[in-house]
Design a protein around this motif. Structure first.
Motif, PDB file in Angstrom:
ATOM      1  N   LEU A 142       0.821  -1.210   0.000  1.00 49.02           N
ATOM      2  CA  LEU A 142       0.000   0.000   0.000  1.00 49.02           C
ATOM      3  C   LEU A 142       0.860   1.268   0.000  1.00 49.02           C
ATOM      4  CD1 LEU A 142      -2.872  -0.995   2.456  1.00 49.02           C
ATOM      5  CD2 LEU A 142      -3.056  -0.519   0.006  1.00 49.02           C
ATOM      6  N   PHE A 143       1.913   1.278   0.809  1.00 52.69           N
ATOM      7  CA  PHE A 143       2.787   2.450   0.821  1.00 52.69           C
ATOM      8  C   PHE A 143       3.378   2.699  -0.568  1.00 52.69           C
ATOM      9  CE2 PHE A 143       3.487   1.862   5.589  1.00 52.69           C
ATOM     10  CZ  PHE A 143       2.798   3.028   5.932  1.00 52.69           C
ATOM     11  N   ARG A 144       3.713   1.644  -1.265  1.00 51.04           N
ATOM     12  CA  ARG A 144       4.262   1.802  -2.623  1.00 51.04           C
ATOM     13  C   ARG A 144       3.201   2.336  -3.587  1.00 51.04           C
ATOM     14  NH1 ARG A 144       7.921  -3.668  -2.978  1.00 51.04           N
ATOM     15  NH2 ARG A 144       9.806  -2.768  -2.067  1.00 51.04           N
ATOM     16  N   GLN A 145       1.961   1.855  -3.446  1.00 54.94           N
ATOM     17  CA  GLN A 145       0.880   2.311  -4.323  1.00 54.94           C
ATOM     18  C   GLN A 145       0.643   3.806  -4.192  1.00 54.94           C
ATOM     19  OE1 GLN A 145      -2.673   0.115  -3.466  1.00 54.94           O
ATOM     20  NE2 GLN A 145      -2.065  -1.653  -4.690  1.00 54.94           N
ATOM     21  N   ILE A 146       0.746   4.321  -2.966  1.00 54.90           N
ATOM     22  CA  ILE A 146       0.452   5.739  -2.745  1.00 54.90           C
ATOM     23  C   ILE A 146       1.713   6.596  -2.800  1.00 54.90           C
ATOM     24  CG2 ILE A 146      -1.661   5.286  -1.455  1.00 54.90           C
ATOM     25  CD1 ILE A 146      -0.081   5.807   1.140  1.00 54.90           C
ATOM     26  N   ASP A 147       2.847   5.984  -3.123  1.00 55.80           N
ATOM     27  CA  ASP A 147       4.114   6.693  -3.274  1.00 55.80           C
ATOM     28  C   ASP A 147       4.495   7.437  -1.995  1.00 55.80           C
ATOM     29  OD1 ASP A 147       6.368   7.201  -4.806  1.00 55.80           O
ATOM     30  OD2 ASP A 147       5.576   9.112  -5.538  1.00 55.80           O
ATOM     31  N   ASP A 148       4.361   6.759  -0.874  1.00 54.51           N
ATOM     32  CA  ASP A 148       4.726   7.322   0.427  1.00 54.51           C
ATOM     33  C   ASP A 148       6.246   7.243   0.582  1.00 54.51           C
ATOM     34  OD1 ASP A 148       3.306   7.832   3.363  1.00 54.51           O
ATOM     35  OD2 ASP A 148       5.291   6.905   3.518  1.00 54.51           O
ATOM     36  N   ALA A 149       6.860   8.325   1.033  1.00 54.98           N
ATOM     37  CA  ALA A 149       8.321   8.365   1.129  1.00 54.98           C
ATOM     38  C   ALA A 149       8.858   7.573   2.318  1.00 54.98           C
ATOM     39  CB  ALA A 149       8.796   9.817   1.215  1.00 54.98           C
ATOM     40  N   TRP A 150       8.227   7.686   3.490  1.00 56.13           N
ATOM     41  CA  TRP A 150       8.744   7.069   4.714  1.00 56.13           C
ATOM     42  C   TRP A 150       8.211   5.657   4.920  1.00 56.13           C
ATOM     43  CZ3 TRP A 150       7.039   4.822   9.172  1.00 56.13           C
ATOM     44  CH2 TRP A 150       7.953   4.706  10.212  1.00 56.13           C
ATOM     45  N   GLY A 151       6.972   5.415   4.579  1.00 60.59           N
ATOM     46  CA  GLY A 151       6.288   4.164   4.892  1.00 60.59           C
ATOM     47  C   GLY A 151       7.016   2.890   4.506  1.00 60.59           C
ATOM     48  N   PRO A 152       7.583   2.804   3.306  1.00 62.21           N
ATOM     49  CA  PRO A 152       8.289   1.574   2.956  1.00 62.21           C
ATOM     50  C   PRO A 152       9.447   1.266   3.900  1.00 62.21           C
ATOM     51  CG  PRO A 152       7.780   2.793   0.978  1.00 62.21           C
ATOM     52  CD  PRO A 152       7.445   3.699   2.138  1.00 62.21           C
ATOM     53  N   GLY A 153      10.088   2.286   4.428  1.00 57.90           N
ATOM     54  CA  GLY A 153      11.171   2.043   5.391  1.00 57.90           C
ATOM     55  C   GLY A 153      10.657   1.375   6.647  1.00 57.90           C
ATOM     56  N   GLY A 154       9.552   1.884   7.164  1.00 60.46           N
ATOM     57  CA  GLY A 154       8.955   1.275   8.345  1.00 60.46           C
ATOM     58  C   GLY A 154       8.502  -0.146   8.080  1.00 60.46           C
ATOM     59  N   ALA A 155       7.899  -0.358   6.920  1.00 58.64           N
ATOM     60  CA  ALA A 155       7.437  -1.702   6.575  1.00 58.64           C
ATOM     61  C   ALA A 155       8.613  -2.664   6.450  1.00 58.64           C
ATOM     62  CB  ALA A 155       6.632  -1.659   5.274  1.00 58.64           C
ATOM     63  N   HIS A 156       9.678  -2.233   5.779  1.00 55.10           N
ATOM     64  CA  HIS A 156      10.862  -3.095   5.648  1.00 55.10           C
ATOM     65  C   HIS A 156      11.490  -3.383   7.012  1.00 55.10           C
ATOM     66  CE1 HIS A 156      11.215  -3.724   1.383  1.00 55.10           C
ATOM     67  NE2 HIS A 156      11.150  -2.432   1.133  1.00 55.10           N
ATOM     68  N   GLN A 157      11.444  -2.408   7.906  1.00 55.10           N
ATOM     69  CA  GLN A 157      11.997  -2.625   9.242  1.00 55.10           C
ATOM     70  C   GLN A 157      11.211  -3.722   9.973  1.00 55.10           C
ATOM     71  OE1 GLN A 157      11.777   0.575  12.188  1.00 55.10           O
ATOM     72  NE2 GLN A 157      14.007   0.400  12.386  1.00 55.10           N
ATOM     73  N   VAL A 158       9.885  -3.676   9.894  1.00 52.53           N
ATOM     74  CA  VAL A 158       9.061  -4.705  10.534  1.00 52.53           C
ATOM     75  C   VAL A 158       9.258  -6.048   9.831  1.00 52.53           C
ATOM     76  CG1 VAL A 158       6.699  -5.429  11.091  1.00 52.53           C
ATOM     77  CG2 VAL A 158       7.383  -3.050  11.418  1.00 52.53           C
ATOM     78  N   ILE A 159       9.392  -6.039   8.526  1.00 54.09           N
ATOM     79  CA  ILE A 159       9.671  -7.278   7.793  1.00 54.09           C
ATOM     80  C   ILE A 159      10.983  -7.880   8.289  1.00 54.09           C
ATOM     81  CG2 ILE A 159      10.319  -8.197   5.521  1.00 54.09           C
ATOM     82  CD1 ILE A 159       8.200  -6.201   4.348  1.00 54.09           C
ATOM     83  N   GLY A 160      11.987  -7.047   8.486  1.00 56.70           N
ATOM     84  CA  GLY A 160      13.259  -7.530   9.030  1.00 56.70           C
ATOM     85  C   GLY A 160      13.107  -8.145  10.403  1.00 56.70           C
ATOM     86  N   ARG A 161      12.343  -7.479  11.266  1.00 60.50           N
ATOM     87  CA  ARG A 161      12.108  -8.028  12.614  1.00 60.50           C
ATOM     88  C   ARG A 161      11.415  -9.381  12.526  1.00 60.50           C
ATOM     89  NH1 ARG A 161       8.800  -3.922  15.947  1.00 60.50           N
ATOM     90  NH2 ARG A 161       9.030  -5.555  17.500  1.00 60.50           N
ATOM     91  N   ALA A 162      10.411  -9.463  11.659  1.00 63.41           N
ATOM     92  CA  ALA A 162       9.653 -10.713  11.521  1.00 63.41           C
ATOM     93  C   ALA A 162      10.544 -11.832  10.988  1.00 63.41           C
ATOM     94  CB  ALA A 162       8.448 -10.497  10.607  1.00 63.41           C
ATOM     95  N   LEU A 163      11.323 -11.535   9.972  1.00 63.02           N
ATOM     96  CA  LEU A 163      12.201 -12.559   9.393  1.00 63.02           C
ATOM     97  C   LEU A 163      13.274 -12.989  10.392  1.00 63.02           C
ATOM     98  CD1 LEU A 163      12.470 -11.112   5.793  1.00 63.02           C
ATOM     99  CD2 LEU A 163      11.376 -13.275   6.454  1.00 63.02           C
ATOM    100  N   SER A 164      13.779 -12.064  11.178  1.00 64.39           N
ATOM    101  CA  SER A 164      14.727 -12.436  12.236  1.00 64.39           C
ATOM    102  C   SER A 164      14.064 -13.409  13.204  1.00 64.39           C
ATOM    103  CB  SER A 164      15.214 -11.194  12.988  1.00 64.39           C
ATOM    104  OG  SER A 164      16.090 -10.443  12.192  1.00 64.39           O
ATOM    105  N   GLY A 165      12.851 -13.086  13.601  1.00 64.54           N
ATOM    106  CA  GLY A 165      12.115 -13.948  14.521  1.00 64.54           C
ATOM    107  C   GLY A 165      11.786 -15.308  13.950  1.00 64.54           C
TER     108      GLY A 165
END
Length: 115
Positions: free
Chosen positions: A37-60
């Motif tokens: 969704l962040f990519r669809q709306i061209d949000d500048a910050w949102g993808p960073g936050g999403a990738h950070q949570v993805i990283g946490r999840a994959l680490s877990g």
């Protein structure tokens, strides 16, 4: 706040909350949905936050190699939007994921089963 941005942020927050609770598969799913969704709306910050949570999840989930890639993407976003606090946090998480991935590669990727 427009509806798509609100939905993206809600999914991001849900992913972060799941990660905080150790529900890594659910965190990954929510964060990936927010990223789309962040990519669809061209949000500048949102993808960073999403990738950070993805990283946490994959680490877990025991995937430090893939977590490191997610953290690299998050770090690039946070650097591009000059969010130094998040960039610093993400750089630390990236180092931990890389260290874990390196250790896993040296020990065969996990526990040994001796028969």
């Amino acid at each position: 706040m427009d509806a798509p941005r609100g939905i993206a942020r809600a999914r991001y927050r849900r992913g972060a909350a799941y990660a905080d609770q150790g529900l890594h598969a659910q965190a990954l799913e929510a964060a990936q949905a927010s990223l789309a969704l962040f990519r669809q709306i061209d949000d500048a910050w949102g993808p960073g936050g999403a990738h950070q949570v993805i990283g946490r999840a994959l680490s877990g989930l025991g995937r430090p190699d893939r977590a490191a890639e997610a953290y690299r993407r998050a770090l690039a976003v946070f650097t591009s939007v000059s969010d130094t606090r998040r960039a610093h946090q993400t750089a630390h998480a990236l180092r931990l994921a890389e260290d874990t991935a390196s250790a896993s590669a040296h020990d065969g990727g996990g526990p040994f089963l001796f028969l």
